[in-house]
Design a protein around this motif. Structure first.
Motif, short mmCIF file in Angstrom:
data_model
loop_
_atom_site.label_atom_id
_atom_site.label_comp_id
_atom_site.label_asym_id
_atom_site.label_seq_id
_atom_site.Cartn_x
_atom_site.Cartn_y
_atom_site.Cartn_z
N LYS A 17 35.95 -73.28 71.37
CA LYS A 17 36.94 -72.37 71.96
C LYS A 17 36.19 -71.28 72.72
CE LYS A 17 40.63 -73.77 69.51
NZ LYS A 17 41.88 -74.17 69.95
N LYS A 18 36.71 -70.89 73.90
CA LYS A 18 36.14 -69.74 74.60
C LYS A 18 36.41 -68.51 73.75
CE LYS A 18 36.23 -71.36 79.29
NZ LYS A 18 36.61 -71.11 80.66
N TYR A 19 35.45 -67.62 73.69
CA TYR A 19 35.61 -66.45 72.83
C TYR A 19 35.31 -65.15 73.56
CZ TYR A 19 35.83 -64.04 68.34
OH TYR A 19 36.17 -63.23 67.32
N GLN A 20 34.21 -65.06 74.29
CA GLN A 20 33.87 -63.91 75.14
C GLN A 20 33.93 -62.58 74.40
OE1 GLN A 20 32.74 -64.58 78.29
NE2 GLN A 20 33.04 -66.72 77.77
N LYS A 21 33.25 -62.47 73.28
CA LYS A 21 33.22 -61.23 72.50
C LYS A 21 31.78 -60.74 72.36
CE LYS A 21 37.58 -61.03 71.26
NZ LYS A 21 38.48 -60.00 71.63
N GLU A 22 31.65 -59.41 72.33
CA GLU A 22 30.35 -58.80 72.08
C GLU A 22 30.00 -59.00 70.61
OE1 GLU A 22 28.39 -57.28 74.43
OE2 GLU A 22 29.89 -57.84 75.93
N VAL A 23 28.74 -59.36 70.34
CA VAL A 23 28.27 -59.59 68.98
C VAL A 23 26.91 -58.92 68.82
CG1 VAL A 23 29.49 -61.79 68.73
CG2 VAL A 23 27.14 -61.79 69.57
N PHE A 24 26.42 -58.93 67.60
CA PHE A 24 25.07 -58.48 67.31
C PHE A 24 24.40 -59.56 66.49
CE2 PHE A 24 27.38 -54.59 68.02
CZ PHE A 24 26.52 -53.89 68.86
N TYR A 25 23.12 -59.79 66.74
CA TYR A 25 22.37 -60.71 65.91
C TYR A 25 21.03 -60.08 65.57
CZ TYR A 25 19.52 -62.15 69.94
OH TYR A 25 18.67 -62.17 71.01
N SER A 26 20.46 -60.53 64.46
CA SER A 26 19.16 -59.99 64.06
C SER A 26 18.20 -61.13 63.77
CB SER A 26 19.29 -59.08 62.84
OG SER A 26 19.66 -59.82 61.71
N THR A 27 16.95 -60.86 64.07
CA THR A 27 15.84 -61.74 63.71
C THR A 27 14.89 -60.88 62.92
OG1 THR A 27 14.65 -61.23 65.73
CG2 THR A 27 16.08 -63.16 65.80
N SER A 29 13.83 -57.77 61.30
CA SER A 29 14.26 -56.38 61.29
C SER A 29 14.78 -55.89 62.64
CB SER A 29 13.10 -55.49 60.85
OG SER A 29 12.03 -55.61 61.78
N MET A 30 14.80 -56.74 63.66
CA MET A 30 15.25 -56.35 65.00
C MET A 30 16.72 -56.74 65.19
SD MET A 30 12.63 -54.91 66.40
CE MET A 30 13.10 -54.85 68.10
N LEU A 31 17.51 -55.83 65.79
CA LEU A 31 18.93 -56.06 66.06
C LEU A 31 19.13 -56.13 67.57
CD1 LEU A 31 21.74 -56.20 64.63
CD2 LEU A 31 21.92 -53.76 65.08
N PHE A 32 19.88 -57.15 68.05
CA PHE A 32 20.09 -57.35 69.47
C PHE A 32 21.57 -57.50 69.79
CE2 PHE A 32 15.99 -59.20 68.37
CZ PHE A 32 15.14 -58.58 69.28
N PRO A 33 22.04 -56.91 70.90
CA PRO A 33 23.41 -57.16 71.35
C PRO A 33 23.45 -58.49 72.12
CG PRO A 33 22.37 -55.61 72.83
CD PRO A 33 21.37 -55.90 71.73
N ALA A 34 24.58 -59.15 72.10
CA ALA A 34 24.75 -60.41 72.82
C ALA A 34 26.24 -60.62 73.06
CB ALA A 34 24.17 -61.57 72.02
N LYS A 35 26.59 -61.74 73.67
CA LYS A 35 27.99 -62.07 73.91
C LYS A 35 28.19 -63.55 73.61
CE LYS A 35 31.67 -61.33 77.20
NZ LYS A 35 32.02 -60.72 78.48
N ILE A 36 29.18 -63.84 72.77
CA ILE A 36 29.50 -65.24 72.49
C ILE A 36 30.26 -65.80 73.69
CG2 ILE A 36 30.99 -66.73 71.10
CD1 ILE A 36 29.93 -65.54 68.69
N LYS A 37 29.82 -66.95 74.15
CA LYS A 37 30.48 -67.62 75.28
C LYS A 37 31.56 -68.57 74.77
CE LYS A 37 27.54 -65.89 78.23
NZ LYS A 37 27.89 -64.99 79.27
#
Length: 174
Positions: A17-27, A29-37
């Motif tokens: 399903k298309k979602y197009q929402k801002e998310v955060f992920y971590s690897t 100890s680092m936190l990164f912003p991203a967007k689910i497609k």
């Protein structure tokens, strides 16, 4: 498990399903912003301007906002592929699915007897709300007497305390 093929002949077990929402992920100890497609029950395609530290096979932790409610769905996932500024993840599956279970259970060990409400339960363990948490220690072996949800009766399971928090603790059935 065999893959299900849809009409355009691609391997797909879960519908995307298309979602197009801002998310955060971590690897780590680092936190990164991203967007689910797009997203499915099995995974997601994620776009990010910063893919540093990502490699195929790495485990990440991702926080996905609920569509209409406040809060996030937090899941562990494995990076399956990386291409330019996006990557694909496969959600990790819990071996023991937790169920909401608001029932009073009884507990005893060699040194303590008490009753406390269970917050959730799985085949592997349970979360217990408890005012007596000061007397509960990590590694304590105890017995849990848990009432059945629908029919009369009880289940008695030996357990070990795996974590202790403020007014709650977690047990693992052994």
């Amino acid at each position: 498990m065999e893959a299900v093929f849809n009409s355009n002949r691609s391997r797909r077990i879960n519908i995307r399903k298309k979602y197009q929402k801002e998310v955060f992920y971590s690897t780590g100890s680092m936190l990164f912003p991203a967007k689910i497609k797009n997203i499915s029950m099995g995974g997601a395609r994620v776009g990010s301007g910063n893919l540093s530290g990502l490699t195929k096979g790495i485990e990440i932790f991702i926080a996905i906002p609920f569509p209409k409610k406040q809060g996030y769905l937090k899941r562990k996932a494995i990076v399956r592929w990386i291409d330019n500024d996006q990557f694909g993840i496969k959600f990790n599956r819990r071996k023991n699915v937790r169920k909401n279970y608001q029932r009073e259970a009884s507990f005893f060990s060699d040194s303590i007897i008490f009753s406390a409400p269970l917050k959730n339960i799985s085949m592997g363990g349970a979360q217990v709300d408890c005012m007596y948490v000061s007397e509960i220690k990590y590694g304590l072996e105890l017995y849990a007497i848990i009432p059945f949800a629908i029919k009369p009766g009880y289940l008695t399971r030996k357990a070990i305390v795996r974590w202790v928090g403020k007014d709650q603790f977690g047990i693992h059935f052994i």
